[in-house]
Motif scaffolding. Structure first.
Motif, PDB file in Angstrom:
ATOM      1  N   ILE A   1       6.050 -22.291  16.772  1.00 16.67           N
ATOM      2  CA  ILE A   1       5.557 -20.980  17.179  1.00 16.67           C
ATOM      3  C   ILE A   1       5.488 -20.142  15.905  1.00 16.67           C
ATOM      4  O   ILE A   1       5.802 -20.632  14.819  1.00 16.67           O
ATOM      5  CB  ILE A   1       6.484 -20.301  18.213  1.00 16.67           C
ATOM      6  N   CYS A   2       5.056 -18.897  16.042  1.00 15.10           N
ATOM      7  CA  CYS A   2       5.087 -18.019  14.874  1.00 15.10           C
ATOM      8  C   CYS A   2       6.528 -17.881  14.414  1.00 15.10           C
ATOM      9  O   CYS A   2       7.448 -17.803  15.217  1.00 15.10           O
ATOM     10  CB  CYS A   2       4.538 -16.643  15.226  1.00 15.10           C
ATOM     11  N   GLU A   3       6.702 -17.853  13.104  1.00 15.32           N
ATOM     12  CA  GLU A   3       8.037 -17.862  12.533  1.00 15.32           C
ATOM     13  C   GLU A   3       8.678 -16.473  12.452  1.00 15.32           C
ATOM     14  O   GLU A   3       9.809 -16.331  12.032  1.00 15.32           O
ATOM     15  CB  GLU A   3       7.990 -18.456  11.115  1.00 15.32           C
ATOM     16  N   HIS A   4       7.942 -15.458  12.779  1.00 18.17           N
ATOM     17  CA  HIS A   4       8.413 -14.073  12.679  1.00 18.17           C
ATOM     18  C   HIS A   4       9.174 -13.863  11.369  1.00 18.17           C
ATOM     19  O   HIS A   4      10.333 -13.429  11.340  1.00 18.17           O
ATOM     20  CB  HIS A   4       9.215 -13.692  13.920  1.00 18.17           C
ATOM     21  N   CYS A   5       8.457 -14.219  10.316  1.00 19.48           N
ATOM     22  CA  CYS A   5       9.018 -14.272   8.966  1.00 19.48           C
ATOM     23  C   CYS A   5       9.624 -12.948   8.498  1.00 19.48           C
ATOM     24  O   CYS A   5       9.186 -11.869   8.900  1.00 19.48           O
ATOM     25  CB  CYS A   5       7.928 -14.667   7.986  1.00 19.48           C
ATOM     26  N   LEU A   6      10.608 -13.057   7.613  1.00 20.99           N
ATOM     27  CA  LEU A   6      11.183 -11.862   6.993  1.00 20.99           C
ATOM     28  C   LEU A   6      10.220 -11.302   5.949  1.00 20.99           C
ATOM     29  O   LEU A   6      10.269 -10.120   5.615  1.00 20.99           O
ATOM     30  CB  LEU A   6      12.508 -12.200   6.311  1.00 20.99           C
TER      31      LEU A   6
ATOM     32  N   ALA B   1       3.455 -13.129   5.317  1.00 22.83           N
ATOM     33  CA  ALA B   1       2.241 -13.075   4.508  1.00 22.83           C
ATOM     34  C   ALA B   1       1.050 -12.580   5.326  1.00 22.83           C
ATOM     35  O   ALA B   1       0.103 -12.031   4.771  1.00 22.83           O
ATOM     36  CB  ALA B   1       1.947 -14.465   3.946  1.00 22.83           C
ATOM     37  N   CYS B   2       1.123 -12.761   6.645  1.00 20.25           N
ATOM     38  CA  CYS B   2       0.036 -12.264   7.495  1.00 20.25           C
ATOM     39  C   CYS B   2      -0.013 -10.746   7.422  1.00 20.25           C
ATOM     40  O   CYS B   2      -1.077 -10.146   7.274  1.00 20.25           O
ATOM     41  CB  CYS B   2       0.252 -12.710   8.930  1.00 20.25           C
ATOM     42  N   VAL B   3       1.157 -10.111   7.524  1.00 21.94           N
ATOM     43  CA  VAL B   3       1.232  -8.655   7.480  1.00 21.94           C
ATOM     44  C   VAL B   3       0.717  -8.151   6.135  1.00 21.94           C
ATOM     45  O   VAL B   3      -0.058  -7.201   6.052  1.00 21.94           O
ATOM     46  CB  VAL B   3       2.678  -8.192   7.705  1.00 21.94           C
TER      47      VAL B   3
ATOM     48  N   GLY C   1      -3.767 -15.630   5.493  1.00 27.05           N
ATOM     49  CA  GLY C   1      -2.459 -15.323   4.926  1.00 27.05           C
ATOM     50  C   GLY C   1      -1.345 -16.175   5.513  1.00 27.05           C
ATOM     51  O   GLY C   1      -0.465 -16.634   4.796  1.00 27.05           O
ATOM     52  N   CYS C   2      -1.362 -16.404   6.809  1.00 28.21           N
ATOM     53  CA  CYS C   2      -0.271 -17.137   7.443  1.00 28.21           C
ATOM     54  C   CYS C   2      -0.346 -18.609   7.072  1.00 28.21           C
ATOM     55  O   CYS C   2      -1.288 -19.299   7.420  1.00 28.21           O
ATOM     56  CB  CYS C   2      -0.312 -17.003   8.953  1.00 28.21           C
ATOM     57  N   PRO C   3       0.653 -19.121   6.366  1.00 28.71           N
ATOM     58  CA  PRO C   3       0.622 -20.518   5.941  1.00 28.71           C
ATOM     59  C   PRO C   3       0.847 -21.473   7.114  1.00 28.71           C
ATOM     60  O   PRO C   3       0.570 -22.659   6.995  1.00 28.71           O
ATOM     61  CB  PRO C   3       1.772 -20.612   4.945  1.00 28.71           C
TER      62      PRO C   3
ATOM     63  N   LYS D   1      -0.609 -19.425  12.304  1.00 31.50           N
ATOM     64  CA  LYS D   1      -0.180 -18.994  13.619  1.00 31.50           C
ATOM     65  C   LYS D   1      -0.783 -17.648  14.012  1.00 31.50           C
ATOM     66  O   LYS D   1      -0.325 -17.022  14.962  1.00 31.50           O
ATOM     67  CB  LYS D   1       1.349 -18.952  13.686  1.00 31.50           C
ATOM     68  N   VAL D   2      -1.771 -17.176  13.256  1.00 30.93           N
ATOM     69  CA  VAL D   2      -2.547 -16.040  13.739  1.00 30.93           C
ATOM     70  C   VAL D   2      -3.898 -16.603  14.142  1.00 30.93           C
ATOM     71  O   VAL D   2      -4.507 -17.352  13.392  1.00 30.93           O
ATOM     72  CB  VAL D   2      -2.742 -14.956  12.665  1.00 30.93           C
ATOM     73  N   TYR D   3      -4.328 -16.275  15.326  1.00 29.48           N
ATOM     74  CA  TYR D   3      -5.588 -16.798  15.836  1.00 29.48           C
ATOM     75  C   TYR D   3      -6.583 -15.657  15.990  1.00 29.48           C
ATOM     76  O   TYR D   3      -6.211 -14.555  16.374  1.00 29.48           O
ATOM     77  CB  TYR D   3      -5.378 -17.469  17.189  1.00 29.48           C
TER      78      TYR D   3
ATOM     79  N   GLU E   1      -4.865 -12.391  17.246  1.00 38.51           N
ATOM     80  CA  GLU E   1      -3.782 -12.437  18.213  1.00 38.51           C
ATOM     81  C   GLU E   1      -2.762 -13.465  17.752  1.00 38.51           C
ATOM     82  O   GLU E   1      -3.115 -14.430  17.084  1.00 38.51           O
ATOM     83  CB  GLU E   1      -4.297 -12.831  19.603  1.00 38.51           C
ATOM     84  N   LYS E   2      -1.535 -13.264  18.110  1.00 42.74           N
ATOM     85  CA  LYS E   2      -0.497 -14.193  17.704  1.00 42.74           C
ATOM     86  C   LYS E   2       0.656 -14.161  18.682  1.00 42.74           C
ATOM     87  O   LYS E   2       0.717 -13.289  19.535  1.00 42.74           O
ATOM     88  CB  LYS E   2      -0.007 -13.867  16.291  1.00 42.74           C
ATOM     89  N   CYS E   3       1.549 -15.118  18.505  1.00 43.90           N
ATOM     90  CA  CYS E   3       2.772 -15.177  19.299  1.00 43.90           C
ATOM     91  C   CYS E   3       3.494 -13.844  19.206  1.00 43.90           C
ATOM     92  O   CYS E   3       3.662 -13.292  18.118  1.00 43.90           O
ATOM     93  CB  CYS E   3       3.667 -16.283  18.748  1.00 43.90           C
TER      94      CYS E   3
HETATM   95  S1  SF4 Z   1       1.963 -15.209  11.696  1.00 47.57           S
HETATM   96 FE1  SF4 Z   1       2.562 -16.657  10.076  1.00 47.57          FE
HETATM   97  S2  SF4 Z   1       3.099 -15.400   8.244  1.00 47.57           S
HETATM   98 FE2  SF4 Z   1       3.012 -14.067  10.046  1.00 47.57          FE
HETATM   99  S3  SF4 Z   1       5.123 -13.916  10.717  1.00 47.57           S
HETATM  100 FE3  SF4 Z   1       4.152 -15.584  11.930  1.00 47.57          FE
HETATM  101  S4  SF4 Z   1       4.487 -17.471  10.771  1.00 47.57           S
HETATM  102 FE4  SF4 Z   1       4.986 -15.742   9.388  1.00 47.57          FE
END
Ligand code: SF4
Ligand code: SF4
Lengths: 551, 244
Positions: free
Chosen positions: A185-190, A193-195, A228-230, A233-235, A244-246
């Motif tokens: 799923i989306c990693e909700h990264c700290l 890179a998407c943001v 940006g999202c490696p 997970k952004v669609y 849209e994303k998780c």
């Molecule tokens: S969409 Fe990708 S870069 Fe953005 S928080 Fe989720 S996993 Fe991380």
């Protein structure tokens, strides 16, 4: 120290049976709409395999995530701000729909409408993009269960890398292959890179719980987040023109419910919980010179929720007491930091992902059992972990930027737990030397066993609710879906215009009452069949009788 | 000065401005969700990667050219020693190149839109109408530039159109000036006004939210949770699943 709270997830891969229930329920809940047919906020990949979208982890091709530049500073791999704006008219590294798959439906109508004849009518596949007949050549799970692996497997970027670097090869012949499932799923990264890639500033990380969201009212469809999202997970919703994303099921977790994918996981392999981290050090941690230090750097960011200094600092940041309490009980913190058995996915992308994985011991155990050894004895397990280089190297490429040491350490802990607990279960004398050989003691290994094997619903999902004061407001205000013929899309200004249709389709408080009570709870006058538990005949299951209406 | 002149050059511009401003404000408030480029790059990017930059960058130069031509009075360029002929030569050359780029770009894009199945089926009637007006404005604009250059009798719009344009903003429309302009300039101006009138109601609105602030904001955006759904008026959102 600036303490922030983050909701995270741990998945125990040994328990994943690859049933795709999580993907399907997530889809039913959130992406069951046109324009986003191809989006799988949750998908389950078979590894070795290409992943979804195809070869998403090959950043030389897709240029997602961050890199450390020559001056030691973090930089978006796809290029900085100016480059982003200069390429805004045509993003040079946007995956095509065919890198995912062309969504299709079947022309079922012919089955009933075809004139009588000698041939059986067939339902032809039709593209959901153009409406034309199409041939189905790829899907979200084309290489499921190593299907077509001799052909598709070698294109897995990790397999390619291992081929290039080691004399041994990843085999795809039936007898030599290993495999496991990887739900993503989306990693909700700290350090998302998407943001950072979004030119409009429509994507944001929530201060309270770290969930990364797209503001649908501010997204302008520049599609830079997809690049940006490696983890891809952004669609991009190709009908509304918005990303849209998780959402980490925020409408659910705000009221203390687990995410849909966790709740419906039949293997019960998902854990939800809070971690506290030091937001001031994120960039520094993500800029570690050596990729292989990123896992440690990331662990380092997580703060001990029982440490009085951390608690004091968290209070200063306004984190509520019950959140701190939840953080202390968090299974995510336990598994990632205390027991150190959960690893981040592809830390080398430098986004500091917050979905952690307990790597699978099964490739090792399976091989042992196949070759007639005891798959539960510590000695043979430890030996096999040393000997089976390929699965370990593969896992290391996935979870620790290629460093086999942490992966081996985790696998040894799992192996130790396995054989130690066998003795306990069989009533034999437990061997204290086994936990000691992986640097643990009996008590800790039993605690870890409890968490990994027995933990109940409320131990696996330790989700704090939104603040008490706010909780009242979270109750849904009437449901506008009740209005017949709500226009939806296709208004006067292009396809995406029209009047509101609310995002949420369920009154979450009611859902929760129903889940925690044995009786048939009163849930008002509408029933969402998806959430109906089969108990009794709640009012609203059927439309009102005419006579009742007249009253 | 006929009644027509008054209507076209004295009344219509204000109608246009009113519709443009009020329409944009209204659209922004009513339809934030529909405010997007609605990019079709996901479907096809080979042609888009040529057509779109050529079109957009060409258009940016064209816009700058218009601003210079319309806003800077001739007396100013004279004062810095740029002769009328020199000014026109550079305007025709630069404007010509930019115009040709823009037109080539949009031709590629329209060709792509028509021939790529998914892109075509994602094209709304609104889009089609917008394309007609946009292309008409571009063709007419390029025609004024090139016809003048080829025909030899260069019409000096900086003595007719530009003073009229500036006079609009001080609320004293110089209708007589505009009435003196040559017919191709009048046509181009009219189509231009139509384009700006429909602007707020088409996907062209994405131009108004060009994300220049990206250059200045911190990379990671943090935002606090909204006070809760109840505190926020219901807005346009996703379509219901019943649609298909
Ligand atoms: S969409 Fe990708 S870069 Fe953005 S928080 Fe989720 S996993 Fe991380
Ligand atoms: S957290 Fe929710 S939105 Fe995200 S993958 Fe799981 S079910 Fe889907």
């Amino acid at each position: 120290m600036r303490v922030m709270a983050q909701l995270g997830m741990v998945m125990n891969l040994d328990k994943c049976i690859g049933c795709h229930t999580c993907s399907v329920t997530c889809k039913q809940a959130w992406t069951n709409r046109s324009g986003i047919e191809y989006a799988w906020f949750n998908n389950v990949e078979t590894r070795p395999g290409q992943g979804y979208p195809r070869r998403f982890a090959d950043q030389e091709r897709w240029r997602g995530g961050w890199v450390r530049n020559r001056r030691g500073r973090l930089q978006l791999k796809a290029g900085g701000r100016f480059r982003k704006l200069l390429t805004i008219f045509a993003n040079p590294v946007l995956p095509n729909i065919r890198d995912y798959y062309e969504p299709w439906t079947y022309d079922y109508e012919t089955l009933t409408e075809a004139p009588l004849g000698d041939d059986f009518p067939v339902a032809q596949p039709r593209s959901l993009l153009s409406g034309e007949p199409m041939s189905v050549e790829w899907g979200a799970n084309w290489d499921d269960d190593l299907g077509g692996a001799p052909e598709h497997g070698p294109r897995d970027p990790i397999v390619e890398k291992i081929r290039a670097e080691s004399e041994e090869k990843v085999r795809f012949e039936y007898e030599r292959a290993f495999m496991f499932y990887l739900p993503r799923i989306c990693e909700h990264c700290l350090n998302p890179a998407c943001v950072a890639s979004c030119p409009s500033g429509a994507m944001y990380k929530r201060t309270e719980d770290g969930i990364v969201l797209v503001d649908q009212d501010r997204c302008r469809g520049w599609r830079m987040c997809v690049t940006g999202c490696p983890y891809k997970k952004v669609y991009f919703n190709h009908r509304t023109g918005k990303a849209e994303k998780c959402t980490f099921c925020y409408p659910r977790v705000e009221v203390g419910l687990p995410t849909v994918c966790s709740e419906t996981c039949v293997g019960r392999l998902r854990y939800l919980g809070l971690v506290l981290y030091d937001a001031d050090r994120v960039t520094a941690a993500a800029s570690a010179p050596d990729e292989r230090d990123l896992y440690e750097a990331q662990l380092d960011l997580l703060l001990d929720p029982a440490d009085p200094e951390v608690i004091a600092a968290a209070r200063r940041e306004g984190i509520a007491e019950d959140w701190l309490e939840h953080a202390r009980r968090s299974p995510v913190y336990q598994l990632a930091k205390v027991f150190r058995v959960a690893l981040p996915l592809h830390p080398e992308f430098r986004t500091m992902p917050m979905v952690w994985y307990v790597p699978p011991l099964s490739p090792v155990v399976d091989r042992l059992v196949e070759t007639g050894h005891d798959g539960e004895s510590a000695a043979s397990l430890f030996g096999a972990i040393e000997a089976l280089r390929i699965p370990v190297e593969y896992l290391a490429e996935l979870f620790t930027a290629g460093d086999p040491a942490p992966v081996t350490a985790v696998l040894r802990k799992l192996a130790a737990m396995r054989s130690f607990m066998r003795d306990v279960t069989l009533g034999r004398e437990p061997d204290e030397a086994i936990p000691a050989s992986v640097g643990m003691d009996t008590e800790r290994i039993v605690a870890m066993y409890r968490l990994l094997a027995l933990a109940k619903y409320d131990e696996r999902y330790v989700v704090p609710t939104a603040y008490e004061g706010e909780a009242q407001q979270l109750e849904e205000i009437g449901c506008s879906l009740d209005v017949d013929g709500g226009p939806g899309m296709g208004g006067p200004f292009g396809e995406a215009s029209g009047r509101p249709v609310p995002v949420s389709v369920e009154t979450f408080h009611a859902l929760r009452t129903r889940q925690t009570s044995d009786a048939v709870a009163d849930i008002g006058d509408r029933v969402n069949l998806l959430n109906w538990d089969g108990k009794g005949r709640p009012p609203g299951l059927f439309p009102p009788r005419r006579t009742e209406e007249r009253r | 000065m006929t009644v027509w002149d008054v209507l076209l050059w004295g009344v219509l511009p204000y109608v246009m401005i009113a519709v443009l401003v009020l329409g944009t404000v209204w659209r922004y408030r009513y339809d934030k969700f529909g405010w997007t480029t609605r990019s079709s790059q996901l479907y096809e990017s080979r042609l888009l990667r040529i057509g779109s930059p050529v079109f957009h960058f060409g258009l940016l130069v064209v816009v700058i050219g218009h601003v210079i031509g319309l806003v800077i009075p001739q007396s100013w360029t004279d004062a810095v020693g740029l002769s009328e002929t020199a000014y026109h030569v550079q305007a025709v050359v630069l404007g010509g190149i930019a115009g040709v780029c823009t037109l080539t770009g949009i031709t590629i894009l329209i060709y792509r839109r028509r021939t790529t199945g998914p892109v075509f089926s994602a094209t709304t009637r609104n889009d089609k109408a917008m394309y007609v007006v946009l292309v008409a404005a571009l063709v007419a604009g390029l025609a004024t530039t090139l016809l003048g250059a080829i025909g030899g009798v260069e019409h000096n719009y900086r003595e007719s159109v530009s003073p009229w344009f500036r006079s609009l903003f001080v609320l004293q429309p110089d209708i007589a000036s505009m009435a003196r302009a040559s017919v191709e300039f009048k046509i181009h101006t009219l189509i231009g006004m139509v384009l700006f009138t429909i602007w707020p109601f088409t996907r062209l609105v994405h131009a108004f939210t060009a994300p220049l602030h990206y250059l200045f904001r911190p990379y990671i955006v943090y935002r606090s949770r909204d006070a809760g759904p109840a505190s926020r008026p219901a807005r346009r959102g996703w379509e219901s699943i019943e649609r298909r």
